[in-house]
Every structure is written in C-alpha cells, then in structure tokens.
Motif scaffolding. Structure first.
Motif, mmCIF file in Angstrom:
data_model
loop_
_atom_site.group_PDB
_atom_site.id
_atom_site.type_symbol
_atom_site.label_atom_id
_atom_site.label_comp_id
_atom_site.label_asym_id
_atom_site.label_seq_id
_atom_site.Cartn_x
_atom_site.Cartn_y
_atom_site.Cartn_z
ATOM 1 N N ALA A 1 0.840 -1.092 -0.101
ATOM 2 C CA ALA A 1 0.050 -0.106 0.019
ATOM 3 C C ALA A 1 0.902 1.189 0.086
ATOM 4 C CB ALA A 1 -1.031 0.031 1.159
ATOM 5 N N ALA A 2 1.901 1.311 0.595
ATOM 6 C CA ALA A 2 2.711 2.260 0.840
ATOM 7 C C ALA A 2 3.559 2.715 -0.620
ATOM 8 C CB ALA A 2 4.090 2.118 1.927
ATOM 9 N N PHE A 3 3.924 1.754 -1.156
ATOM 10 C CA PHE A 3 4.391 2.083 -2.718
ATOM 11 C C PHE A 3 3.379 2.294 -3.770
ATOM 12 C CE2 PHE A 3 8.022 -0.738 -1.001
ATOM 13 C CZ PHE A 3 9.001 0.087 -1.265
ATOM 14 N N ASP A 4 2.002 1.787 -3.636
ATOM 15 C CA ASP A 4 1.096 2.231 -4.384
ATOM 16 C C ASP A 4 0.699 3.558 -4.064
ATOM 17 O OD1 ASP A 4 0.705 -0.500 -5.333
ATOM 18 O OD2 ASP A 4 -0.709 -1.177 -3.995
ATOM 19 N N LEU A 5 0.696 4.090 -2.823
ATOM 20 C CA LEU A 5 0.651 5.480 -2.664
ATOM 21 C C LEU A 5 1.665 6.172 -3.282
ATOM 22 C CD1 LEU A 5 -0.368 5.647 1.138
ATOM 23 C CD2 LEU A 5 -1.477 6.520 -0.654
ATOM 24 N N LEU A 6 2.729 6.048 -3.362
ATOM 25 C CA LEU A 6 4.028 6.770 -4.072
ATOM 26 C C LEU A 6 3.757 6.614 -5.374
ATOM 27 C CD1 LEU A 6 7.086 5.241 -2.436
ATOM 28 C CD2 LEU A 6 5.919 7.544 -2.022
ATOM 29 N N SER A 7 3.113 5.745 -6.298
ATOM 30 C CA SER A 7 2.934 5.735 -7.594
ATOM 31 C C SER A 7 1.637 6.655 -8.117
ATOM 32 C CB SER A 7 2.484 4.141 -7.864
ATOM 33 O OG SER A 7 0.961 3.746 -7.392
ATOM 34 N N VAL A 8 0.993 7.080 -6.885
ATOM 35 C CA VAL A 8 -0.085 7.934 -7.512
ATOM 36 C C VAL A 8 -0.251 9.371 -6.583
ATOM 37 C CG1 VAL A 8 -1.766 5.912 -8.024
ATOM 38 C CG2 VAL A 8 -1.670 6.830 -5.564
ATOM 39 N N GLY A 9 0.943 9.646 -6.513
ATOM 40 C CA GLY A 9 1.288 10.985 -5.757
ATOM 41 C C GLY A 9 0.792 11.162 -4.433
ATOM 42 N N GLY A 10 0.787 10.065 -3.631
ATOM 43 C CA GLY A 10 0.505 10.031 -2.200
ATOM 44 C C GLY A 10 1.633 9.812 -1.237
ATOM 45 N N ALA A 11 2.768 10.654 -1.747
ATOM 46 C CA ALA A 11 3.976 10.680 -0.790
ATOM 47 C C ALA A 11 3.663 11.218 0.623
ATOM 48 C CB ALA A 11 5.077 11.524 -1.477
ATOM 49 N N ALA A 12 3.062 12.068 0.805
ATOM 50 C CA ALA A 12 2.667 12.789 2.081
ATOM 51 C C ALA A 12 2.102 11.646 2.937
ATOM 52 C CB ALA A 12 1.902 14.103 2.082
ATOM 53 N N GLN A 13 1.146 10.938 2.360
ATOM 54 C CA GLN A 13 0.160 9.924 3.232
ATOM 55 C C GLN A 13 1.050 8.798 3.626
ATOM 56 O OE1 GLN A 13 -2.294 10.394 0.001
ATOM 57 N NE2 GLN A 13 -4.232 10.052 1.424
ATOM 58 N N ALA A 14 2.170 8.433 2.752
ATOM 59 C CA ALA A 14 3.039 7.092 2.950
ATOM 60 C C ALA A 14 4.272 7.552 3.912
ATOM 61 C CB ALA A 14 3.357 6.709 1.558
ATOM 62 N N LEU A 15 4.414 9.002 4.151
ATOM 63 C CA LEU A 15 5.841 9.045 4.503
ATOM 64 C C LEU A 15 6.177 8.534 5.914
ATOM 65 C CD1 LEU A 15 8.081 11.048 3.823
ATOM 66 C CD2 LEU A 15 6.945 12.964 4.926
ATOM 67 N N ASP A 16 5.164 8.489 6.924
ATOM 68 C CA ASP A 16 5.296 8.049 8.104
ATOM 69 C C ASP A 16 5.596 6.543 8.215
ATOM 70 O OD1 ASP A 16 4.713 10.613 9.305
ATOM 71 O OD2 ASP A 16 2.765 9.994 9.794
ATOM 72 N N TYR A 17 4.907 5.955 7.290
ATOM 73 C CA TYR A 17 5.231 4.528 7.235
ATOM 74 C C TYR A 17 6.490 4.057 6.480
ATOM 75 C CZ TYR A 17 4.522 -0.323 6.474
ATOM 76 O OH TYR A 17 4.646 -1.900 6.372
ATOM 77 N N LEU A 18 6.742 4.886 5.793
ATOM 78 C CA LEU A 18 8.159 4.822 4.830
ATOM 79 C C LEU A 18 9.319 5.030 5.982
ATOM 80 C CD1 LEU A 18 6.981 5.920 1.515
ATOM 81 C CD2 LEU A 18 7.848 3.492 2.147
ATOM 82 N N GLU A 19 9.265 6.187 6.882
ATOM 83 C CA GLU A 19 10.349 6.339 7.672
ATOM 84 C C GLU A 19 10.232 5.399 8.874
ATOM 85 O OE1 GLU A 19 11.603 10.072 10.720
ATOM 86 O OE2 GLU A 19 10.018 10.008 9.950
ATOM 87 N N MET A 20 9.148 4.738 9.156
ATOM 88 C CA MET A 20 9.359 3.684 10.110
ATOM 89 C C MET A 20 9.917 2.515 9.626
ATOM 90 S SD MET A 20 6.127 1.668 11.737
ATOM 91 C CE MET A 20 5.890 0.620 10.195
ATOM 92 N N ARG A 21 9.712 2.177 8.352
ATOM 93 C CA ARG A 21 10.179 1.107 7.683
ATOM 94 C C ARG A 21 11.703 1.339 7.590
ATOM 95 N NH1 ARG A 21 9.943 -3.296 7.687
ATOM 96 N NH2 ARG A 21 9.339 -4.388 5.451
#
Length: 271
Positions: A76-96
């Motif tokens: 879901a995090a990578f899917d968000l990046l693919s559709v311009g959802g960087a801000a929404q994925a940021l917390d999760y990606l930092e955690m990972r």
C-alpha cells in the motif's frame, strides 16, 4: 460473499475491459466495499478512470487497516507513491527505513523514504533522519557514504550545516562530501579554510593532509599549500617527497622565510 456479488464484480471487470469504466464505477458503488475482491475491483475501475485521488484514498485506507499484514501495508505504501501519495506514505516509510537499518532490504526503504520526503516537500525531515543515523555509530562505512550522498543531494542546506560541524573531526568520506558540497556551491573561501585546517591537523593521516595541500593549489592558494608541506616535511629527510614538493613550490629563489626554515631543519638534523 454471495454469488450475485461475484457476478456483479465480474461484470465490473468486463465493463472496464470494454472501455466503459464510468458504468463500472456506478455498478461498483452499489456493491459492498469491505472485501479484498471489492477493493481490487475499485482499484481496477479508478485506475481506468485515472482517478488518482480515489486511488490514494483506497491505498491510505489499506495502509491504516488494522488487520492488514506487513506485506499488505508495504504494498500500500508503494502504491501510494505511484499515485502521488507521498505525504500519506511518509510516516510508514520512515518507520520502515528506521526498522530495517542494516538489513539486506534496508536501502530499498531508505530510498523510498527519501523519494517520498522529496515529493512531499519534507527535505528537513529527511535530513534529521539521516543525521540521526549518521551519528548513531551503527552504520558500516558503505552505509554512511550512502546516507552522506543522500543528505547532500536531497537536503544541501542541511548538509552544509551538518558537515560544517562534523566533517573535520570525522574525516574520510565526511570530509570528501563536505568539500564536494562546497565546490558545488562555489564557496571557495570556505573550502580553502577547511582544506587548510585539515592539512595542518597533526591527527589527520599524512596522505589526507597532502590531498588538502594539492586542493589548495587547485584553488590558487600557494601560501596555504606551503604551510601544509612545511609541517609535513618538518623533521624529515631533505630528500623526502614533502621536502621536494616544498622546494618546488618555493622555486629557484626561496625567500628569507624559506631559507630560515631550511636552516632550522638543518640545525635540528645536526643535533
């Protein structure tokens, strides 16, 4: 799920394939949304419609779904990046990125977080993360170099502040990164000051100090280079490489200060 829902979902897919995604969406809106098949069908329809906002809503919900597995959240995090959802994925990606650290897939998450921070306009947040990792003492040399390069590339202003505080003491890749950053900014005076400080530091390896001297020569600072070679040649043989380099820089007519230094070296050698 009953057979009628299955039939309706198959019809949705058929409509999308037929280029009738708008109709498919209308049908889908009347069906239950809380199943994996329904989510997949909704993604199919919204993708066909080019509805990135709708896709972001689906992927963000998947990321936050309490019963989602780690693999599902990762996707879901990578899917968000693919559709311009960087801000929404940021917390999760930092955690990972923080979790994986030195693990084999750690770099994948580091770069995903770095890309998301860039796209979300959060360079300062990325810089803080990288600085914390660099100062942790838990990175290999290669991992530190990767993070230094990211810091310089993605957050140059933060990198300048950070490296100005730590590069001289850390040396190695840190000093190299700082020098390259100063060169890229055209800050010749700061670069010359750093090279002179490094070249005169008795704690630095001799080869690193020589590199600093030659760096000063590249900047046209002959006097600074001479100062460094004088300290390197002090107490050594008159035939040493540093002494010969010093003589070359002085030229065929050394000044009084150079002659005094040569005399002092000779007296010291003679006891």
């Amino acid at each position: 799920r009953d057979d009628s829902t299955d039939t309706q979902l198959r019809l949705v897919s058929a409509l999308v394939l037929a280029g009738r995604a708008g109709e498919a969406k209308g049908l889908l809106d009347r069906l239950p949304r809380d199943t994996a098949a329904a989510r997949a069908a909704r993604v199919e329809v919204l993708t066909a419609l080019g509805d990135k906002a709708g896709l972001r809503a689906i992927y963000a919900a998947e990321l936050d779904r309490p019963d989602a597995s780690r693999a599902e959240r990762d996707q879901a995090a990578f899917d968000l990046l693919s559709v311009g959802g960087a801000a929404q994925a940021l917390d999760y990606l930092e955690m990972r990125a923080a979790e994986t650290g030195a693990a084999p897939d750690g770099e994948q998450w580091l770069f995903a977080f770095a890309d998301a921070a860039r796209d979300a306009g959060q360079a300062g947040r990325l810089a803080r993360f990288l600085e914390e990792q660099l100062l942790s003492g838990q990175l290999t040399a290669a991992q530190a170099e990767t993070r230094l390069a990211l810091l310089v590339d993605r957050a140059p202003a933060d990198a300048l502040r950070f490296l100005s505080q730590h590069a001289e003491r850390r040396g190695g890749a840190w000093a190299t990164a700082y020098q390259e950053l100063l060169r890229s900014r055209g800050d010749r005076s700061a670069l010359a000051a750093f090279l002179l400080e490094e070249g005169l530091d008795p704690r630095a390896p001799a080869e690193r100090r020589r590199e600093a001297a030659f760096g000063l020569l590249d900047l046209g600072d002959k006097a600074g280079a001479i100062r460094i070679f004088r300290t390197l040649a002090a107490g050594g043989s008159a035939d040493s490489g540093d002494a010969r380099q010093l003589a070359y820089l002085w030229g065929p007519r050394p000044g009084p200060a150079a002659l005094d230094w040569v005399e002092g070296q000779a007296l010291a050698a003679g006891g």
